[in-house]
Each structure stands twice: as structure tokens, then as C-alpha cells.
Enzyme design. Sequence first.
Site, PDB file in Angstrom:
ATOM      1  N   LYS A  58      13.740  16.447  18.065  1.00 16.49           N
ATOM      2  CA  LYS A  58      13.858  15.458  16.988  1.00 16.49           C
ATOM      3  C   LYS A  58      14.197  16.065  15.629  1.00 16.49           C
ATOM      4  O   LYS A  58      14.206  15.350  14.643  1.00 16.49           O
ATOM      5  CB  LYS A  58      12.526  14.718  16.871  1.00 16.49           C
ATOM      6  CG  LYS A  58      12.469  13.432  17.669  1.00 16.49           C
ATOM      7  CD  LYS A  58      11.229  12.664  17.298  1.00 16.49           C
ATOM      8  CE  LYS A  58      11.340  11.202  17.637  1.00 16.49           C
ATOM      9  NZ  LYS A  58      10.087  10.501  17.296  1.00 16.49           N
ATOM     10  N   ARG A 101       3.182  -0.186  20.092  1.00 15.33           N
ATOM     11  CA  ARG A 101       3.057  -0.980  18.861  1.00 15.33           C
ATOM     12  C   ARG A 101       3.623  -2.367  19.069  1.00 15.33           C
ATOM     13  O   ARG A 101       3.070  -3.358  18.650  1.00 15.33           O
ATOM     14  CB  ARG A 101       3.806  -0.294  17.707  1.00 15.33           C
ATOM     15  CG  ARG A 101       3.159   0.992  17.256  1.00 15.33           C
ATOM     16  CD  ARG A 101       4.111   1.814  16.459  1.00 15.33           C
ATOM     17  NE  ARG A 101       5.285   2.159  17.262  1.00 15.33           N
ATOM     18  CZ  ARG A 101       6.372   2.738  16.809  1.00 15.33           C
ATOM     19  NH1 ARG A 101       6.459   3.039  15.536  1.00 15.33           N
ATOM     20  NH2 ARG A 101       7.375   3.037  17.611  1.00 15.33           N
ATOM     21  N   HIS A 157      -1.472   6.683  14.460  1.00 12.39           N
ATOM     22  CA  HIS A 157      -1.805   7.716  15.454  1.00 12.39           C
ATOM     23  C   HIS A 157      -3.314   8.017  15.402  1.00 12.39           C
ATOM     24  O   HIS A 157      -3.958   8.118  16.443  1.00 12.39           O
ATOM     25  CB  HIS A 157      -1.068   9.038  15.154  1.00 12.39           C
ATOM     26  CG  HIS A 157       0.428   8.972  15.246  1.00 12.39           C
ATOM     27  ND1 HIS A 157       1.244   9.293  14.191  1.00 12.39           N
ATOM     28  CD2 HIS A 157       1.252   8.645  16.263  1.00 12.39           C
ATOM     29  CE1 HIS A 157       2.510   9.180  14.566  1.00 12.39           C
ATOM     30  NE2 HIS A 157       2.548   8.782  15.813  1.00 12.39           N
ATOM     31  N   SER A 171       6.527   7.088  11.662  1.00 11.31           N
ATOM     32  CA  SER A 171       6.624   8.292  10.832  1.00 11.31           C
ATOM     33  C   SER A 171       7.894   8.260   9.983  1.00 11.31           C
ATOM     34  O   SER A 171       7.881   8.697   8.828  1.00 11.31           O
ATOM     35  CB  SER A 171       6.614   9.533  11.720  1.00 11.31           C
ATOM     36  OG  SER A 171       5.450   9.548  12.491  1.00 11.31           O
TER      37      SER A 171
HETATM   38  N1  COA Z   1       1.176   4.593  15.084  1.00 15.37           N
HETATM   39  C1  COA Z   1       2.218   4.928  14.296  1.00 15.37           C
HETATM   40  N2  COA Z   1       3.395   5.353  14.756  1.00 15.37           N
HETATM   41  C2  COA Z   1       3.518   5.430  16.084  1.00 15.37           C
HETATM   42  C3  COA Z   1       2.504   5.079  16.970  1.00 15.37           C
HETATM   43  C4  COA Z   1       1.287   4.653  16.420  1.00 15.37           C
HETATM   44  N3  COA Z   1       0.256   4.291  17.186  1.00 15.37           N
HETATM   45  N4  COA Z   1       2.949   5.265  18.217  1.00 15.37           N
HETATM   46  C5  COA Z   1       4.196   5.713  18.115  1.00 15.37           C
HETATM   47  N5  COA Z   1       4.547   5.798  16.820  1.00 15.37           N
HETATM   48  C6  COA Z   1       5.864   6.182  16.290  1.00 15.37           C
HETATM   49  C7  COA Z   1       5.911   7.552  15.719  1.00 15.37           C
HETATM   50  O1  COA Z   1       5.570   7.535  14.356  1.00 15.37           O
HETATM   51  C8  COA Z   1       7.362   7.910  15.938  1.00 15.37           C
HETATM   52  O2  COA Z   1       8.113   7.378  14.878  1.00 15.37           O
HETATM   53  P1  COA Z   1       9.514   7.989  14.432  1.00 15.37           P
HETATM   54  O3  COA Z   1      10.451   7.788  15.578  1.00 15.37           O
HETATM   55  O4  COA Z   1       9.823   7.186  13.251  1.00 15.37           O
HETATM   56  O5  COA Z   1       9.284   9.444  14.134  1.00 15.37           O
HETATM   57  C9  COA Z   1       7.725   7.169  17.222  1.00 15.37           C
HETATM   58  O6  COA Z   1       6.764   6.146  17.351  1.00 15.37           O
HETATM   59  C10 COA Z   1       7.636   7.958  18.496  1.00 15.37           C
HETATM   60  O7  COA Z   1       6.957   9.139  18.250  1.00 15.37           O
HETATM   61  P2  COA Z   1       5.889   9.872  19.120  1.00 15.37           P
HETATM   62  O8  COA Z   1       4.810   8.966  19.571  1.00 15.37           O
HETATM   63  O9  COA Z   1       5.513  11.066  18.362  1.00 15.37           O
HETATM   64  O10 COA Z   1       6.665  10.201  20.414  1.00 15.37           O
HETATM   65  P3  COA Z   1       7.947  11.035  20.550  1.00 15.37           P
HETATM   66  O11 COA Z   1       8.896  10.128  21.234  1.00 15.37           O
HETATM   67  O12 COA Z   1       8.407  11.657  19.296  1.00 15.37           O
HETATM   68  O13 COA Z   1       7.421  12.226  21.430  1.00 15.37           O
HETATM   69  C11 COA Z   1       7.031  13.333  23.505  1.00 15.37           C
HETATM   70  C12 COA Z   1       7.405  12.086  22.747  1.00 15.37           C
HETATM   71  C13 COA Z   1       6.795  14.555  22.664  1.00 15.37           C
HETATM   72  C14 COA Z   1       5.758  12.976  24.203  1.00 15.37           C
HETATM   73  C15 COA Z   1       8.210  13.519  24.478  1.00 15.37           C
HETATM   74  O14 COA Z   1       9.383  13.750  23.771  1.00 15.37           O
HETATM   75  C16 COA Z   1       7.975  14.646  25.466  1.00 15.37           C
HETATM   76  O15 COA Z   1       7.258  14.480  26.408  1.00 15.37           O
HETATM   77  N6  COA Z   1       8.603  15.800  25.242  1.00 15.37           N
HETATM   78  C17 COA Z   1       8.478  16.954  26.129  1.00 15.37           C
HETATM   79  C18 COA Z   1       9.682  17.151  27.048  1.00 15.37           C
HETATM   80  C19 COA Z   1       9.496  16.372  28.321  1.00 15.37           C
HETATM   81  O16 COA Z   1       8.563  16.522  29.060  1.00 15.37           O
HETATM   82  N7  COA Z   1      10.474  15.515  28.573  1.00 15.37           N
HETATM   83  C20 COA Z   1      10.431  14.625  29.683  1.00 15.37           C
HETATM   84  C21 COA Z   1       9.697  13.370  29.286  1.00 15.37           C
HETATM   85  S1  COA Z   1       9.949  12.117  30.459  1.00 15.37           S
END
Ligand code: COA
Length: 171
Positions: free
Chosen positions: A42, A92, A18, A130
Site C-alpha cells: 500500500k 464497517r 481499529h 485511515s
Molecule cells: N475502523 C477504521 N478503519 C477501518 C476499520 C475500522 N474498524 N476497518 C478497516 N478500516 C479501514 C482502514 O483504515 C483502511 O483504510 P484505507 O484504505 O483508507 O487505508 C482500510 O479499511 C483497510 O485497511 P486494513 O484493515 O488495514 O486492511 P488492509 O487491506 O490494508 O490490510 C492485510 C490487509 C494486511 C490483512 C492484507 O493485505 C494481507 O493479508 N496481507 C498479507 C499478504 C497476504 O497474505 N495476502 C493474501 C491475502 S488473501
Amino acid sequence: MKTIAVYPGTFDPITNGHAELIRRASSIFPAVVVLVSGSPRKSPFFNTEERVGMVREAVDLCGGTIEVKCFKGLLVDAVRECGAHIIIRGLRAISDFEYESQMALMNRRLDPAVETFFMISTEDHAYLSSSFVKEIASLGGDVSTMVPPGVEQMLQSRFSRLKTEKRGGNK
Ligand code: COA
């Protein structure tokens, strides 16, 4: 007007993957806002304040104009409140694409002014997540090359506390 890009995520916890993305984004966009999700979707291991704190510490090491905020509710609303219309997401591997493209299309449907930019991770971080980091740390593995130093300390102290509590509970 300054172009603001928003990088949202759960950051449970923030990893070097990240942080690398934030650094690269801040070299492209004049201002970057990292939005830490405060939604319970989550059931994060670290609470919102802890996750925001870890992200703040990590971005301090990145340089550039980077702000860290927490958000609840719809991402597109939070993006608008930041005065932005660009969402950055990391890819990724090809497996990320399906979920990420769905999310980008849904966000565009919710707000046609919002544009999602995808950035490919470097090879070093392409396998990081993560969940992996938490699992490795919980089993006593070395995560020092995967997370910023402050996050490593948080993981160590949290897991050693949990171990102590478990031992106490087993007496
Ligand atoms: N390096 C390391 N890990 C990465 C990464 C990177 N460059 N890019 C993504 N990841 C991993 C994260 O570690 C995480 O791993 P985990 O599943 O083991 O915890 C996973 O990819 C995804 O995590 P993240 O990038 O934090 O995204 P998310 O899916 O948890 O969060 C939101 C997404 C918060 C943006 C989304 O849920 C959201 O928009 N929520 C608001 C509600 C909303 O508007 N909903 C409608 C959306 S269409």
C-alpha cells in the site's frame, strides 16, 4: 491452550475504529495479537516502525492481553507463527464485505485451519478510514475524535514538517 486471535492490518495510521475493534476482541478472546503489515503493497505514509509504535501506544490504552507485532509475507504464515488460527476483520459497511469475503476465502484456501471472524464497527466509526483521516489532517482539519492522541500528534508534526519542507523547496 489459550485461544489467540490475530487482528491484521496496515494501520496507516491506527484509528479509533481499529482501537475499538481491538478492545472488543480482547474482551472476547483470551489473547489478541495485532499484526502490522510490513509489506509495501500500500506504500504507507508512515513507515513500519512508526505504525507499530502508534498501535502499541493505542493498545496500551485498551487493557487486556494484547501483543503488537509486525509481519511480512503471507498472513496465514504469520498467523501460524503466532500459534493462532483466528483472524479478526472489521466490517464497517456492506461495501467492505466483498473484499473481506474474498480475503477470508483465499486465506482459508491457503490454510484450511484458519478461520476469519468478522466484527461490525459501531455506528460512530462506520465511516472512518485511515485515508480520510490523513486527508483531513493534511488539510488542517480536526481529527481528535477519530484517532488516539499520539496519532493526532504524529499527523500534526508530519504534515507541518512537510509544509515547511514544501515552502523551503518553493523559495
Ligand atoms: N475502523 C477504521 N478503519 C477501518 C476499520 C475500522 N474498524 N476497518 C478497516 N478500516 C479501514 C482502514 O483504515 C483502511 O483504510 P484505507 O484504505 O483508507 O487505508 C482500510 O479499511 C483497510 O485497511 P486494513 O484493515 O488495514 O486492511 P488492509 O487491506 O490494508 O490490510 C492485510 C490487509 C494486511 C490483512 C492484507 O493485505 C494481507 O493479508 N496481507 C498479507 C499478504 C497476504 O497474505 N495476502 C493474501 C491475502 S488473501
